[in-house]
Design a protein around this motif. Structure first.
Motif, PDB file in Angstrom:
ATOM      1  N   THR A 128       0.813  -1.212   0.000  1.00  0.00           N
ATOM      2  CA  THR A 128       0.000   0.000   0.000  1.00  0.00           C
ATOM      3  C   THR A 128       0.847   1.263   0.000  1.00  0.00           C
ATOM      4  O   THR A 128       0.307   2.360  -0.168  1.00  0.00           O
ATOM      5  N   VAL A 129       2.163   1.154   0.164  1.00  0.00           N
ATOM      6  CA  VAL A 129       2.977   2.365   0.034  1.00  0.00           C
ATOM      7  C   VAL A 129       2.899   2.902  -1.393  1.00  0.00           C
ATOM      8  O   VAL A 129       3.285   4.051  -1.641  1.00  0.00           O
ATOM      9  N   LYS A 132       0.205   6.228  -2.134  1.00  0.00           N
ATOM     10  CA  LYS A 132       0.421   7.645  -1.839  1.00  0.00           C
ATOM     11  C   LYS A 132       1.909   7.904  -1.641  1.00  0.00           C
ATOM     12  O   LYS A 132       2.652   7.005  -1.225  1.00  0.00           O
ATOM     13  N   ARG A 141       9.256   1.899  -3.228  1.00  0.00           N
ATOM     14  CA  ARG A 141       7.891   2.189  -3.682  1.00  0.00           C
ATOM     15  C   ARG A 141       7.803   2.097  -5.210  1.00  0.00           C
ATOM     16  O   ARG A 141       6.844   1.540  -5.752  1.00  0.00           O
ATOM     17  N   GLY A 171      -0.379  -3.786   4.183  1.00  0.00           N
ATOM     18  CA  GLY A 171       0.066  -2.568   4.840  1.00  0.00           C
ATOM     19  C   GLY A 171       1.337  -2.834   5.625  1.00  0.00           C
ATOM     20  O   GLY A 171       2.096  -3.749   5.314  1.00  0.00           O
ATOM     21  N   ARG A 172       1.529  -2.058   6.673  1.00  0.00           N
ATOM     22  CA  ARG A 172       2.725  -2.211   7.515  1.00  0.00           C
ATOM     23  C   ARG A 172       2.533  -3.382   8.465  1.00  0.00           C
ATOM     24  O   ARG A 172       1.519  -3.475   9.145  1.00  0.00           O
ATOM     25  N   ASP A 240      -4.953  -1.632   7.998  1.00  0.00           N
ATOM     26  CA  ASP A 240      -4.402  -0.350   7.545  1.00  0.00           C
ATOM     27  C   ASP A 240      -4.419  -0.243   6.027  1.00  0.00           C
ATOM     28  O   ASP A 240      -4.621   0.842   5.467  1.00  0.00           O
ATOM     29  N   ALA A 241      -4.235  -1.379   5.355  1.00  0.00           N
ATOM     30  CA  ALA A 241      -4.293  -1.379   3.898  1.00  0.00           C
ATOM     31  C   ALA A 241      -5.683  -0.967   3.409  1.00  0.00           C
ATOM     32  O   ALA A 241      -5.820  -0.218   2.444  1.00  0.00           O
ATOM     33  N   TRP A 244      -5.962   2.860   3.815  1.00  0.00           N
ATOM     34  CA  TRP A 244      -5.174   3.593   2.829  1.00  0.00           C
ATOM     35  C   TRP A 244      -5.817   3.516   1.439  1.00  0.00           C
ATOM     36  O   TRP A 244      -5.867   4.519   0.719  1.00  0.00           O
ATOM     37  N   GLU A 247      -8.944   5.691   1.341  1.00  0.00           N
ATOM     38  CA  GLU A 247      -8.561   7.105   1.234  1.00  0.00           C
ATOM     39  C   GLU A 247      -8.069   7.461  -0.161  1.00  0.00           C
ATOM     40  O   GLU A 247      -8.240   8.590  -0.620  1.00  0.00           O
ATOM     41  N   ALA A 248      -7.478   6.483  -0.837  1.00  0.00           N
ATOM     42  CA  ALA A 248      -6.978   6.718  -2.191  1.00  0.00           C
ATOM     43  C   ALA A 248      -8.062   6.523  -3.256  1.00  0.00           C
ATOM     44  O   ALA A 248      -7.796   6.677  -4.447  1.00  0.00           O
TER      45      ALA A 248
END
Length: 250
Positions: A128-129, A132, A141, A171-172, A240-241, A244, A247-248
């Motif tokens: 997911t990096v 954004k 990335r 995600g992280r 978290d993915a 993100w 939001e994207a």
């Protein structure tokens, strides 16, 4: 019986994915640079093969020995945190050779058999990096964003042949060796201009108390991609993915 081949199974997402598919009755080909039979439970449905995705001959040997592959999961990869300006040329080459070209060569080795059978699934694990801009991981990335880009085209190209293509975006994760493997590549702490940014980056990661991605989350996302005919092209691999990607606008 369906067969899945997974790259990067020595730890983290790849190892957890191999375990899940074994538990659910699949034939699993778990690949890693240095095979370790102690990592996975003994099973007649399991094969552990040596694979270096940066070595074309290694890729060819594994695909030849694997036989028919119903699902290919490209999971192998690593990170290297550093400002773009300070990223060493050899690190750039290694990142793209492993994360991007290795994935591409695995696809090129396996796709012909899927196309000929008019069936199969290709799943590329990215990050997911890519959704954004973020500092310090620009080259990593880019290596993963390149995979996203050619996977989107691949999905269109393979659809007429009955082959599904998906991107799983974790995600992280505090559970994997990603940070441990990335740490030796960290550059810039001794640079007066970049040190504050790097310190801020490390602190933000260490103190982040928000949602994260766990290895079983990614394994379940891969399962969905492999088994759900209605699965979307992009599938988030953790809490978290999901945030993100929402939001994207994905």
């Amino acid at each position: 019986m369906s067969t899945i081949l997974i790259t990067g199974c020595s730890s983290g997402f790849g190892l957890e994915t191999a375990k899940l598919f074994l538990e659910r009755g699949w034939d699993v080909i778990a690949t890693m640079r240095k095979p370790n039979p102690d990592l996975l439970p003994p099973s007649e449905r399991l094969r552990i093969l040596a694979l270096d995705v940066t070595d074309s001959e290694s890729i060819a040997d594994v695909v030849k020995n694997a036989g028919p592959i119903d699902v290919l999961v490209n999971n192998a990869g690593f990170g290297a945190p550093a400002p773009v300006e300070l990223t060493a040329p050899e690190t750039v080459q290694s990142l793209f050779q492993t994360n991007t070209i290795g994935t591409l060569e695995m696809i090129q080795a396996v796709a012909p058999q899927m196309r000929q059978r008019r069936a199969g699934v290709i799943i590329n694990v990215t990050s997911t990096v890519t959704v954004k801009p973020l500092p310090v991981i620009g080259v990593y990335r880019a290596s993963k964003a390149a995979v996203n880009a050619f996977t989107e085209s691949l999905a269109i190209e393979m659809e007429p042949f009955g082959v599904r293509v998906h991107i799983v975006l974790p995600g992280r994760s505090p559970q994997t060796r990603f940070g441990e493997n990335a740490r030796p590549h960290l550059r810039g702490m001794d640079n007066a201009d970049y040190a504050p940014l790097l310190q801020q980056f490390v602190k933000a990661v260490q103190e982040d108390t928000g949602p994260v991605t766990y290895a079983p989350d990614v394994a379940e996302a891969v399962w969905r991609a492999a088994t759900d005919l209605s699965a979307p092209l992009r599938i988030p691999g953790g809490a978290d993915a999901e945030l993100w990607m929402t939001e994207a606008g994905m």
